[in-house]
Design an enzyme around this catalytic site. Structure first.
Site, mmCIF file in Angstrom:
data_model
loop_
_atom_site.group_PDB
_atom_site.id
_atom_site.type_symbol
_atom_site.label_atom_id
_atom_site.label_comp_id
_atom_site.label_asym_id
_atom_site.label_seq_id
_atom_site.Cartn_x
_atom_site.Cartn_y
_atom_site.Cartn_z
ATOM 1 N N LYS A 52 0.797 -1.387 -0.097
ATOM 2 C CA LYS A 52 -0.020 0.105 0.084
ATOM 3 C C LYS A 52 0.989 1.221 -0.065
ATOM 4 C CE LYS A 52 -3.675 -2.636 2.322
ATOM 5 N NZ LYS A 52 -4.296 -2.922 3.293
ATOM 6 N N GLN A 96 -4.471 -1.960 9.672
ATOM 7 C CA GLN A 96 -4.423 -3.201 9.017
ATOM 8 C C GLN A 96 -4.924 -4.463 10.046
ATOM 9 O OE1 GLN A 96 -3.238 -3.803 5.857
ATOM 10 N NE2 GLN A 96 -3.743 -5.821 6.119
ATOM 11 N N ASP A 119 -11.181 2.009 3.918
ATOM 12 C CA ASP A 119 -11.395 0.875 3.914
ATOM 13 C C ASP A 119 -12.956 0.310 3.877
ATOM 14 O OD1 ASP A 119 -9.358 -0.943 3.678
ATOM 15 O OD2 ASP A 119 -8.659 -1.096 5.773
#
Ligand code: NAD
Length: 293
Positions: A52, A96, A119
């Protein structure tokens, strides 16, 4: 059979986003800024976050990585989230997953400002998505929609069978594909670990989406001739023939299934790279205040 090349599509989209970022910089004097919180040193999580960060560099975003020990307390993690929520230069951030067992994941999801939840996991974004309102779409389902669009795969009126009902893949993609919209209008069956006669159900799918986490679970006998097969699974299996002693495989038994289907995504190089571009596009939308004005 045609291979759906997620790596190539994600490169195309990244290059196009890079141009958009240059325009944005000219207009605003700043660049979009994505942050990630990484807890502990799970090798897979480190690799995902590394991808990312590299993707941010590629398209000209600023990125910030907040690394925390796996002994971090719930309170300390909440403080870090609060800082990112309140930092006016951060357009979006992710935490994450997975998180250490002592961390209450739901509290983390709820603590993220929905306006920065790139997200798309916060219930506000999930609810807006379900009702067809502007929302940050969860990055992997978003990436799947982009792939289907890029390959002109029609979903209207098709029977889609999704296997796996997680909050981040199976459930949201089943909602998105059944919505009344250009990228939806499908009839969706959401199958899972308690589904009876699963092979027979999967065999009815014009489009099959596998998000299970079991290597090679979907086999040739479960796939209707000419179906489209989207493999979300990322599983590491032993491979004595490879230098590292292991390799990545999907939830679909690629070798047996590829002959009978019309399209198939490989693993790696299918859905994985599309998840990253989904996240970048959400961050760019946030920078442009496209979802929440
Ligand atoms: P998860 O691990 O949270 O849940 C798995 C789902 O599979 C559950 O809903 C369960 O009901 C279903 N399942 C389990 N056993 C089953 C069985 N025998 N029959 C039918 N259904 C069964 O799922 P997840 O987080 O969506 O992850 C699934 C896979 O996708 C994993 O391999 C993960 O690594 C991968 N993944 C890939 C990406 C990507 O970017 N490509 C993103 C997220 C997850």
């Amino acid at each position: 059979m045609k291979l759906i090349d997620g790596k190539a599509v994600s490169e195309e989209l990244k290059n196009s986003l890079k141009q958009d970022v240059l325009e944005y910089k000219k207009k605003t004097g700043r660049v979009p800024h994505l942050a990630a919180i990484l807890v502990g040193d799970n090798p897979a999580s480190k690799a995902y976050v590394g991808n990312k960060v590299r993707a941010c560099e590629h398209v000209g975003f600023r990125s910030t990585l907040v690394k925390l020990e796996d002994t971090v307390s719930q309170e300390q993690l909440m403080d870090e989230i609060k800082k990112l929520n309140e930092d006016p230069d951060i357009d979006g951030f992710i935490v994450q997953l997975p998180l250490p067992k002592h961390i209450i994941e739901n509290q983390v999801t709820l603590a993220i400002d929905p306006k920065k939840d790139v997200d798309g996991f916060h219930p506000v974004n999930f609810g807006r998505m379900a009702q067809g309102m502007p929302a940050f779409l969860p990055a992997t389902p978003y990436g799947i929609l982009l792939l289907l669009k890029r390959y002109n795969i029609e979903t209207a009126g098709k029977h889609v069978v999704v296997v796996g009902r997680s909050n981040i893949v199976g459930t949201p993609i089943s909602i998105l594909l059944s919505r009344k919209s250009r990228s939806g209008d499908a009839t969706v069956t959401l199958a899972h670990s308690r589904t009876r006669d699963l092979p027979n159900i999967v065999r009815q799918g014009d489009i099959v989406i596998a998000a299970i986490g079991i290597p090679g679970f979907i086999t040739e006998d479960m796939i209707k001739q000419g179906a489209v097969v989207i493999d979300v699974g990322i599983n590491r299996v032993e491979d004595e023939g490879s230098l590292s002693g292991s390799r990545l495989v999907g939830d679909v038994d690629f070798e047996s299934v590829k002959g009978g289907c019309s399209y198939i995504t490989p693993v790696p190089g299918g859905v994985g790279p599309m998840t990253v571009i989904g996240l970048l596009l959400n961050t760019f939308k946030s920078a442009n205040k496209e979802i929440y004005s």
